[in-house]
Scaffold this motif. Structure first.
Motif, PDB file in Angstrom:
ATOM      1  N   SER A 150       0.208  -1.486   3.362  1.00 51.68           N
ATOM      2  CA  SER A 150       0.416  -2.858   4.094  1.00 51.68           C
ATOM      3  C   SER A 150       0.600  -4.093   2.942  1.00 51.68           C
ATOM      4  CB  SER A 150      -0.779  -3.130   4.722  1.00 51.68           C
ATOM      5  OG  SER A 150      -1.960  -3.186   4.029  1.00 51.68           O
ATOM      6  N   VAL A 151       0.862  -5.260   3.305  1.00 54.25           N
ATOM      7  CA  VAL A 151       0.860  -6.353   2.392  1.00 54.25           C
ATOM      8  C   VAL A 151      -0.540  -6.495   1.976  1.00 54.25           C
ATOM      9  CG1 VAL A 151       1.197  -9.011   2.404  1.00 54.25           C
ATOM     10  CG2 VAL A 151       2.639  -7.316   3.988  1.00 54.25           C
ATOM     11  N   SER A 152      -0.498  -6.654   0.458  1.00 52.56           N
ATOM     12  CA  SER A 152      -1.884  -6.484   0.006  1.00 52.56           C
ATOM     13  C   SER A 152      -2.589  -5.248  -0.079  1.00 52.56           C
ATOM     14  CB  SER A 152      -2.735  -7.808   0.118  1.00 52.56           C
ATOM     15  OG  SER A 152      -1.891  -8.994   0.093  1.00 52.56           O
ATOM     16  N   GLY A 153      -1.924  -4.301   0.189  1.00 51.26           N
ATOM     17  CA  GLY A 153      -2.533  -2.942   0.295  1.00 51.26           C
ATOM     18  C   GLY A 153      -2.795  -2.512  -1.139  1.00 51.26           C
ATOM     19  N   GLU A 154      -4.008  -1.455  -1.029  1.00 49.70           N
ATOM     20  CA  GLU A 154      -4.462  -1.095  -2.519  1.00 49.70           C
ATOM     21  C   GLU A 154      -4.336   0.388  -3.035  1.00 49.70           C
ATOM     22  OE1 GLU A 154      -8.210  -4.647  -2.232  1.00 49.70           O
ATOM     23  OE2 GLU A 154      -8.567  -2.287  -1.799  1.00 49.70           O
ATOM     24  N   LEU A 155      -4.138   0.570  -3.890  1.00 49.46           N
ATOM     25  CA  LEU A 155      -3.844   1.937  -4.374  1.00 49.46           C
ATOM     26  C   LEU A 155      -4.766   2.341  -5.561  1.00 49.46           C
ATOM     27  CD1 LEU A 155      -1.918   4.493  -4.682  1.00 49.46           C
ATOM     28  CD2 LEU A 155      -0.581   3.241  -6.471  1.00 49.46           C
TER      29      LEU A 155
ATOM     30  N   GLU B 216       3.079  -0.755 -13.544  1.00 49.76           N
ATOM     31  CA  GLU B 216       3.796  -2.046 -13.804  1.00 49.76           C
ATOM     32  C   GLU B 216       5.229  -1.877 -13.493  1.00 49.76           C
ATOM     33  OE1 GLU B 216       2.551  -2.897 -18.125  1.00 49.76           O
ATOM     34  OE2 GLU B 216       0.842  -3.913 -17.402  1.00 49.76           O
ATOM     35  N   LYS B 217       5.720  -0.821 -14.077  1.00 45.70           N
ATOM     36  CA  LYS B 217       7.259  -0.604 -13.742  1.00 45.70           C
ATOM     37  C   LYS B 217       7.379  -0.499 -12.464  1.00 45.70           C
ATOM     38  CE  LYS B 217       8.660   1.212 -18.306  1.00 45.70           C
ATOM     39  NZ  LYS B 217       8.727   2.730 -18.927  1.00 45.70           N
ATOM     40  N   MET B 218       6.544  -0.072 -11.456  1.00 45.05           N
ATOM     41  CA  MET B 218       6.728   0.032 -10.116  1.00 45.05           C
ATOM     42  C   MET B 218       6.286  -1.330  -9.505  1.00 45.05           C
ATOM     43  SD  MET B 218       5.735   4.179  -9.703  1.00 45.05           S
ATOM     44  CE  MET B 218       6.858   4.166  -8.237  1.00 45.05           C
ATOM     45  N   ASN B 219       6.179  -2.320 -10.238  1.00 41.76           N
ATOM     46  CA  ASN B 219       5.942  -3.636  -9.518  1.00 41.76           C
ATOM     47  C   ASN B 219       4.446  -3.561  -8.949  1.00 41.76           C
ATOM     48  OD1 ASN B 219       8.165  -4.840 -10.600  1.00 41.76           O
ATOM     49  ND2 ASN B 219       9.193  -3.745  -8.880  1.00 41.76           N
ATOM     50  N   PHE B 220       3.250  -2.882  -9.167  1.00 44.06           N
ATOM     51  CA  PHE B 220       2.201  -3.273  -8.476  1.00 44.06           C
ATOM     52  C   PHE B 220       1.383  -4.357  -9.274  1.00 44.06           C
ATOM     53  CE2 PHE B 220       3.121   0.826  -6.958  1.00 44.06           C
ATOM     54  CZ  PHE B 220       2.301   0.963  -5.697  1.00 44.06           C
ATOM     55  N   LYS B 221       0.511  -5.010  -8.628  1.00 42.53           N
ATOM     56  CA  LYS B 221      -0.083  -6.273  -9.188  1.00 42.53           C
ATOM     57  C   LYS B 221      -1.614  -6.059  -9.543  1.00 42.53           C
ATOM     58  CE  LYS B 221       3.045  -8.910  -6.106  1.00 42.53           C
ATOM     59  NZ  LYS B 221       3.305  -7.903  -5.287  1.00 42.53           N
ATOM     60  N   ASN B 222      -2.191  -7.085 -10.226  1.00 44.17           N
ATOM     61  CA  ASN B 222      -3.605  -6.786 -10.512  1.00 44.17           C
ATOM     62  C   ASN B 222      -3.939  -5.524 -10.992  1.00 44.17           C
ATOM     63  OD1 ASN B 222      -3.716  -9.692  -9.601  1.00 44.17           O
ATOM     64  ND2 ASN B 222      -3.967  -8.764  -7.407  1.00 44.17           N
TER      65      ASN B 222
ATOM     66  N   MET C 213     -10.078   5.510 -13.963  1.00 42.29           N
ATOM     67  CA  MET C 213      -9.640   5.166 -12.546  1.00 42.29           C
ATOM     68  C   MET C 213      -8.727   4.099 -12.911  1.00 42.29           C
ATOM     69  SD  MET C 213     -13.551   5.024 -11.392  1.00 42.29           S
ATOM     70  CE  MET C 213     -14.195   5.001 -12.951  1.00 42.29           C
ATOM     71  N   ILE C 214      -7.882   3.981 -12.023  1.00 38.24           N
ATOM     72  CA  ILE C 214      -6.998   2.803 -12.015  1.00 38.24           C
ATOM     73  C   ILE C 214      -6.639   2.165 -10.621  1.00 38.24           C
ATOM     74  CG2 ILE C 214      -4.786   4.058 -11.983  1.00 38.24           C
ATOM     75  CD1 ILE C 214      -3.779   2.159 -14.126  1.00 38.24           C
ATOM     76  N   PHE C 215      -6.497   0.919 -10.524  1.00 44.18           N
ATOM     77  CA  PHE C 215      -6.266   0.282  -9.272  1.00 44.18           C
ATOM     78  C   PHE C 215      -4.886  -0.659  -9.578  1.00 44.18           C
ATOM     79  CE2 PHE C 215      -6.384  -4.057  -7.405  1.00 44.18           C
ATOM     80  CZ  PHE C 215      -6.465  -3.746  -6.297  1.00 44.18           C
ATOM     81  N   GLY C 216      -4.143  -0.675  -8.628  1.00 44.40           N
ATOM     82  CA  GLY C 216      -2.982  -1.501  -8.231  1.00 44.40           C
ATOM     83  C   GLY C 216      -2.870  -2.010  -6.781  1.00 44.40           C
ATOM     84  N   ALA C 217      -2.349  -3.378  -6.615  1.00 45.69           N
ATOM     85  CA  ALA C 217      -2.262  -3.983  -5.404  1.00 45.69           C
ATOM     86  C   ALA C 217      -0.761  -4.001  -5.083  1.00 45.69           C
ATOM     87  CB  ALA C 217      -2.818  -5.293  -5.679  1.00 45.69           C
ATOM     88  N   HIS C 218      -0.327  -3.822  -3.749  1.00 44.34           N
ATOM     89  CA  HIS C 218       0.806  -3.865  -3.310  1.00 44.34           C
ATOM     90  C   HIS C 218       1.511  -5.234  -3.438  1.00 44.34           C
ATOM     91  CE1 HIS C 218       4.035  -2.674   0.076  1.00 44.34           C
ATOM     92  NE2 HIS C 218       4.548  -2.366  -1.344  1.00 44.34           N
TER      93      HIS C 218
END
Length: 284
Positions: free
Chosen positions: A238-243, A260-266, A279-284
């Motif tokens: 979803s918008v601002s979803g988390e991975l 980064e190359k797949m444009n995940f944020k934060n 562990m790693i986190f990325g926001a949509h």
């Protein structure tokens, strides 16, 4: 034979394979499971005796421990994030590092709107430890879990039932999946990430007993599962979803680069309690 005497014998017989502290921990795990006794009971009643039949049960477990079969498989269960899980040779034994991943997700939700009906997907659920723990601790969440193994899913379903949570399980090969079919607020995965070149670092009890399907990935494409899951997350978060991922400790920088190359944020890379990138986190 007095239990206290058997304890000494038990630890001595395992001395060539395990250190004393580990052998002692095995003894007390078995004591609680097979005799319904705790360490304090033995201290308070030092004259407690094992029957011949009970000694046979203990000796059987002892012989299997000498073969380095994991104690969790021998007892058929383990503890994870304060919950009890059935485990067997079709699923990986849950690790403390994975508890840290679960805790990260739970803590991240505490400051958010509790009325929000979260949708969470756990990819490669195995015993169900991540999905079940999240469902238990985030009661406003609807939790889904995928695994390629029918036998692993059977175990995961039992664990959801025994811990009184509702998880929707799906048998699916994530590498063959082009779309997840719905949007999720959180996607989490602890996929296979041990390269064959790292096998020599794996303890014999893990290498000989735990399912290789859930452990190993080809040396030439170690990020295979991460790339595929991140691609699906791009479509189905979803918008601002988390991975969230649990990762190979040697590939932290590569994982940051991938997201980064797949444009995940934060993007945030975290170490586990042992100081390893885990562990790693990325926001949509």
């Amino acid at each position: 034979m007095k239990i206290k005497e058997y304890r000494t014998q038990f630890i001595q017989e395992l001395a060539s394979i395990y250190d004393e502290g580990e052998a002692e921990s095995f003894f007390y795990l078995i004591l609680e499971e097979k005799q319904q006794l705790k360490r304090v009971d033995l201290a308070l009643k030092p004259d407690l005796v094992l029957s011949d039949e009970e000694i046979q049960v203990w000796n059987s477990i002892l012989e299997q421990l000498k073969l380095e079969i994991p104690i969790q498989y021998l007892l058929g269960k383990t503890s994870f994030y304060g919950l009890e899980f059935e485990v067997n040779s079709t699923v990986l034994i849950p690790r403390p590092e994975t508890e840290e991943l679960v805790d990260w997700i739970i803590e991240s939700q505490k400051s958010k709107d509790k009325s929000q009906n979260l949708k969470i997907l756990d990819i490669g659920t195995g015993s169900g430890c991540i999905a079940v723990s999240l469902a238990k601790n985030l009661p406003n969440a609807k939790v889904f879990a995928i695994d390629v193994s029918e036998k692993a899913l059977a175990t995961a379903k039992k664990n959801a039932e025994s811990n009184s949570v509702d998880v929707t399980f799906m048998e699916q090969n994530i590498l063959e999946t082009t779309d997840l079919g719905q949007e999720f607020d959180i996607i989490v995965s602890n996929p296979p990430y041990v390269r064959n070149l790292e096998k020599e670092e794996i303890k014999k009890n893990v290498l000989d007993n735990e399912p290789h399907l859930a452990l190993f990935v080809d040396d030439n494409d170690a990020l295979l599962f991460y790339r595929k899951i991140a691609e699906l997350a791009q479509k189905n978060l979803s918008v601002s979803g988390e991975l969230y991922f649990e990762i190979n400790q040697y590939l932290g920088e590569e994982m940051v680069d991938l997201l980064e190359k797949m444009n995940f944020k934060n993007i945030e890379l975290r170490k586990d309690i042992y100081g390893n990138d885990r562990m790693i986190f990325g926001a949509h």
